[in-house]
Motif scaffolding. Sequence first.
Motif, PDB file in Angstrom:
ATOM      1  N   CYS A   1       1.009  -1.195   0.119  1.00  0.00           N
ATOM      2  CA  CYS A   1       0.358   0.033   0.328  1.00  0.00           C
ATOM      3  C   CYS A   1       1.108   1.524  -0.072  1.00  0.00           C
ATOM      4  CB  CYS A   1      -0.973   0.464   1.080  1.00  0.00           C
ATOM      5  SG  CYS A   1      -2.055  -1.035   0.742  1.00  0.00           S
ATOM      6  N   GLU A   2       1.787   0.750   0.747  1.00  0.00           N
ATOM      7  CA  GLU A   2       2.999   2.409  -0.152  1.00  0.00           C
ATOM      8  C   GLU A   2       3.655   3.007  -0.446  1.00  0.00           C
ATOM      9  OE1 GLU A   2       5.390   2.701   3.624  1.00  0.00           O
ATOM     10  OE2 GLU A   2       4.505   1.776   5.210  1.00  0.00           O
ATOM     11  N   LYS A   3       4.288   1.677  -1.186  1.00  0.00           N
ATOM     12  CA  LYS A   3       4.145   1.889  -2.698  1.00  0.00           C
ATOM     13  C   LYS A   3       3.222   2.135  -3.941  1.00  0.00           C
ATOM     14  CE  LYS A   3       7.323  -1.176  -5.478  1.00  0.00           C
ATOM     15  NZ  LYS A   3       7.772  -2.595  -5.736  1.00  0.00           N
ATOM     16  N   VAL A   4       2.518   1.445  -3.532  1.00  0.00           N
ATOM     17  CA  VAL A   4       0.801   1.989  -4.354  1.00  0.00           C
ATOM     18  C   VAL A   4       1.270   3.369  -4.667  1.00  0.00           C
ATOM     19  CG1 VAL A   4      -1.280   2.427  -4.854  1.00  0.00           C
ATOM     20  CG2 VAL A   4      -0.557  -0.012  -4.056  1.00  0.00           C
ATOM     21  N   GLY A   5       1.383   4.040  -3.434  1.00  0.00           N
ATOM     22  CA  GLY A   5       0.863   5.270  -3.443  1.00  0.00           C
ATOM     23  C   GLY A   5       2.062   6.428  -4.336  1.00  0.00           C
ATOM     24  N   ALA A   6       3.288   5.514  -3.566  1.00  0.00           N
ATOM     25  CA  ALA A   6       4.618   6.089  -4.459  1.00  0.00           C
ATOM     26  C   ALA A   6       4.363   5.748  -6.129  1.00  0.00           C
ATOM     27  CB  ALA A   6       5.642   5.756  -3.481  1.00  0.00           C
ATOM     28  N   LEU A   7       3.876   5.213  -6.645  1.00  0.00           N
ATOM     29  CA  LEU A   7       3.678   5.005  -8.546  1.00  0.00           C
ATOM     30  C   LEU A   7       2.859   5.822  -8.980  1.00  0.00           C
ATOM     31  CD1 LEU A   7       4.322   1.247  -7.585  1.00  0.00           C
ATOM     32  CD2 LEU A   7       6.306   3.094  -8.314  1.00  0.00           C
ATOM     33  N   GLY A   8       2.698   6.562  -7.799  1.00  0.00           N
ATOM     34  CA  GLY A   8       0.835   6.994  -8.753  1.00  0.00           C
ATOM     35  C   GLY A   8      -0.737   6.314  -8.474  1.00  0.00           C
TER      36      GLY A   8
ATOM     37  N   LYS B   1      -3.899   4.614  -6.123  1.00  0.00           N
ATOM     38  CA  LYS B   1      -4.568   5.290  -4.456  1.00  0.00           C
ATOM     39  C   LYS B   1      -4.846   4.075  -3.607  1.00  0.00           C
ATOM     40  CE  LYS B   1      -8.053   8.714  -3.204  1.00  0.00           C
ATOM     41  NZ  LYS B   1      -9.484   9.012  -3.599  1.00  0.00           N
ATOM     42  N   VAL B   2      -4.559   4.536  -2.893  1.00  0.00           N
ATOM     43  CA  VAL B   2      -5.137   3.530  -1.247  1.00  0.00           C
ATOM     44  C   VAL B   2      -6.305   4.092  -1.410  1.00  0.00           C
ATOM     45  CG1 VAL B   2      -5.405   2.290   0.909  1.00  0.00           C
ATOM     46  CG2 VAL B   2      -3.459   2.883  -0.538  1.00  0.00           C
ATOM     47  N   LEU B   3      -7.387   2.609  -1.709  1.00  0.00           N
ATOM     48  CA  LEU B   3      -9.382   2.934  -1.574  1.00  0.00           C
ATOM     49  C   LEU B   3      -9.135   2.663  -0.408  1.00  0.00           C
ATOM     50  CD1 LEU B   3      -9.998   2.025  -5.044  1.00  0.00           C
ATOM     51  CD2 LEU B   3      -9.392   4.205  -4.260  1.00  0.00           C
ATOM     52  N   GLN B   4      -9.199   1.364   0.523  1.00  0.00           N
ATOM     53  CA  GLN B   4      -9.297   1.117   1.217  1.00  0.00           C
ATOM     54  C   GLN B   4      -7.950   0.591   2.464  1.00  0.00           C
ATOM     55  OE1 GLN B   4     -12.258  -2.357   1.059  1.00  0.00           O
ATOM     56  NE2 GLN B   4     -12.816  -2.030   3.968  1.00  0.00           N
ATOM     57  N   PRO B   5      -7.642   0.890   3.074  1.00  0.00           N
ATOM     58  CA  PRO B   5      -6.333   0.543   3.866  1.00  0.00           C
ATOM     59  C   PRO B   5      -6.599  -1.069   4.004  1.00  0.00           C
ATOM     60  CG  PRO B   5      -7.271   2.418   4.890  1.00  0.00           C
ATOM     61  CD  PRO B   5      -8.264   2.283   4.070  1.00  0.00           C
ATOM     62  N   PRO B   6      -5.226  -1.365   4.971  1.00  0.00           N
ATOM     63  CA  PRO B   6      -5.334  -3.337   5.009  1.00  0.00           C
ATOM     64  C   PRO B   6      -6.283  -3.279   5.880  1.00  0.00           C
ATOM     65  CG  PRO B   6      -3.062  -2.081   4.198  1.00  0.00           C
ATOM     66  CD  PRO B   6      -3.687  -0.941   4.251  1.00  0.00           C
ATOM     67  N   PHE B   7      -6.995  -4.691   6.000  1.00  0.00           N
ATOM     68  CA  PHE B   7      -6.956  -4.698   7.251  1.00  0.00           C
ATOM     69  C   PHE B   7      -7.509  -6.512   7.301  1.00  0.00           C
ATOM     70  CE2 PHE B   7     -10.348  -4.837   3.268  1.00  0.00           C
ATOM     71  CZ  PHE B   7     -10.672  -5.758   2.952  1.00  0.00           C
ATOM     72  N   ASP B   8      -7.372  -7.111   8.145  1.00  0.00           N
ATOM     73  CA  ASP B   8      -7.582  -8.714   8.062  1.00  0.00           C
ATOM     74  C   ASP B   8      -9.027  -8.827   8.388  1.00  0.00           C
ATOM     75  OD1 ASP B   8      -5.227  -8.537   8.708  1.00  0.00           O
ATOM     76  OD2 ASP B   8      -5.459  -7.700  10.505  1.00  0.00           O
ATOM     77  N   VAL B   9      -9.081  -9.891   7.905  1.00  0.00           N
ATOM     78  CA  VAL B   9      -9.907 -11.666   7.441  1.00  0.00           C
ATOM     79  C   VAL B   9      -9.284 -12.352   7.886  1.00  0.00           C
ATOM     80  CG1 VAL B   9     -11.133 -12.211   5.512  1.00  0.00           C
ATOM     81  CG2 VAL B   9     -11.148 -10.070   5.113  1.00  0.00           C
ATOM     82  N   PRO B  10      -9.851 -13.213   9.217  1.00  0.00           N
ATOM     83  CA  PRO B  10      -9.592 -14.177   9.442  1.00  0.00           C
ATOM     84  C   PRO B  10      -9.498 -15.219   8.746  1.00  0.00           C
ATOM     85  CG  PRO B  10     -10.951 -12.770  11.187  1.00  0.00           C
ATOM     86  CD  PRO B  10     -11.653 -11.778   9.698  1.00  0.00           C
TER      87      PRO B  10
ATOM     88  N   ALA C   1      -6.054   1.167  -6.182  1.00  0.00           N
ATOM     89  CA  ALA C   1      -5.916   1.741  -8.063  1.00  0.00           C
ATOM     90  C   ALA C   1      -5.092   2.284  -8.414  1.00  0.00           C
ATOM     91  CB  ALA C   1      -7.434   3.149  -8.232  1.00  0.00           C
ATOM     92  N   ASP C   2      -5.293   1.444  -9.715  1.00  0.00           N
ATOM     93  CA  ASP C   2      -3.768   2.544 -10.395  1.00  0.00           C
ATOM     94  C   ASP C   2      -3.701   3.417 -10.922  1.00  0.00           C
ATOM     95  OD1 ASP C   2      -5.313   2.233 -13.536  1.00  0.00           O
ATOM     96  OD2 ASP C   2      -5.097   0.333 -13.090  1.00  0.00           O
ATOM     97  N   PRO C   3      -2.724   3.720 -11.618  1.00  0.00           N
ATOM     98  CA  PRO C   3      -2.653   5.492 -12.076  1.00  0.00           C
ATOM     99  C   PRO C   3      -3.628   5.967 -12.711  1.00  0.00           C
ATOM    100  CG  PRO C   3      -0.429   4.486 -11.443  1.00  0.00           C
ATOM    101  CD  PRO C   3      -1.527   3.165 -11.521  1.00  0.00           C
ATOM    102  N   SER C   4      -4.139   4.786 -13.494  1.00  0.00           N
ATOM    103  CA  SER C   4      -5.872   5.148 -14.542  1.00  0.00           C
ATOM    104  C   SER C   4      -6.917   4.766 -14.301  1.00  0.00           C
ATOM    105  CB  SER C   4      -5.598   4.491 -15.106  1.00  0.00           C
ATOM    106  OG  SER C   4      -6.315   3.070 -14.739  1.00  0.00           O
ATOM    107  N   GLY C   5      -6.380   4.795 -12.221  1.00  0.00           N
ATOM    108  CA  GLY C   5      -7.980   5.080 -11.646  1.00  0.00           C
ATOM    109  C   GLY C   5      -8.424   3.485 -11.545  1.00  0.00           C
ATOM    110  N   ALA C   6      -8.048   2.794 -11.796  1.00  0.00           N
ATOM    111  CA  ALA C   6      -9.066   1.143 -12.046  1.00  0.00           C
ATOM    112  C   ALA C   6      -8.519   0.253 -10.889  1.00  0.00           C
ATOM    113  CB  ALA C   6      -8.379   0.134 -13.336  1.00  0.00           C
ATOM    114  N   ALA C   7      -9.498  -0.014 -10.455  1.00  0.00           N
ATOM    115  CA  ALA C   7      -9.594  -0.208  -8.990  1.00  0.00           C
ATOM    116  C   ALA C   7      -8.985  -2.108  -8.794  1.00  0.00           C
ATOM    117  CB  ALA C   7     -10.618  -0.398  -8.443  1.00  0.00           C
ATOM    118  N   PHE C   8      -8.617  -2.267  -7.949  1.00  0.00           N
ATOM    119  CA  PHE C   8      -7.658  -3.879  -7.864  1.00  0.00           C
ATOM    120  C   PHE C   8      -8.036  -3.908  -6.367  1.00  0.00           C
ATOM    121  CE2 PHE C   8      -4.641  -2.151  -8.949  1.00  0.00           C
ATOM    122  CZ  PHE C   8      -3.153  -2.981  -8.162  1.00  0.00           C
ATOM    123  N   GLY C   9      -8.171  -5.668  -5.695  1.00  0.00           N
ATOM    124  CA  GLY C   9      -7.407  -5.439  -4.686  1.00  0.00           C
ATOM    125  C   GLY C   9      -6.173  -6.493  -4.312  1.00  0.00           C
ATOM    126  N   ILE C  10      -5.659  -6.734  -3.023  1.00  0.00           N
ATOM    127  CA  ILE C  10      -4.561  -6.931  -2.999  1.00  0.00           C
ATOM    128  C   ILE C  10      -4.894  -7.203  -1.661  1.00  0.00           C
ATOM    129  CG2 ILE C  10      -2.757  -5.689  -4.096  1.00  0.00           C
ATOM    130  CD1 ILE C  10      -2.035  -4.051  -1.769  1.00  0.00           C
TER     131      ILE C  10
END
Length: 135
Positions: A92-99, A101-110, A119-128
């Motif tokens: 997530c830190e790298k996402v911002g540095a690469l242009g 955006k973090v849309l939802q900060p990291p969270f744990d799913v048991p 989202a990538d620099p074009s605005g396309a959203a995906f999960g990591i």
Amino acid sequence: MAQGEIAWNELATGDVEGVKGFYGDLLGWKAQAWPMPDGGTYWVWQHADADPDADPSQVGLAGAFQMEGPQFEGQPPHWAVYMTVDDCDAACEKVGALGGKVLQPPFDVPEVGRIAMVADPSGAAFGIMTPAVRG
């Protein structure tokens, strides 16, 4: 899973009951309920011939959940893809540095792992996600 692999596909919809039949008839998938800790239900699609007693996280093809609550207002139903990363927080830190955006900060799913929506620099959203270690 190795860094960069597609880990999961997930449908967010306002009509889980309606789409379960659609994907079942179209693709031959069957939906298995997976109770969530918060009392909700997550649906895991499997091949029709999958063992009904198998752990859904091991035989699942994709998942689905009912979009409910204010966080989903104005969002259309959508599919999301999740890619594996070694460290969700560092990625997530790298996402911002690469242009991007973090849309939802990291969270744990048991029993699943640590997840974030970005989202990538074009605005396309995906999960990591960093998958949970299974023993």
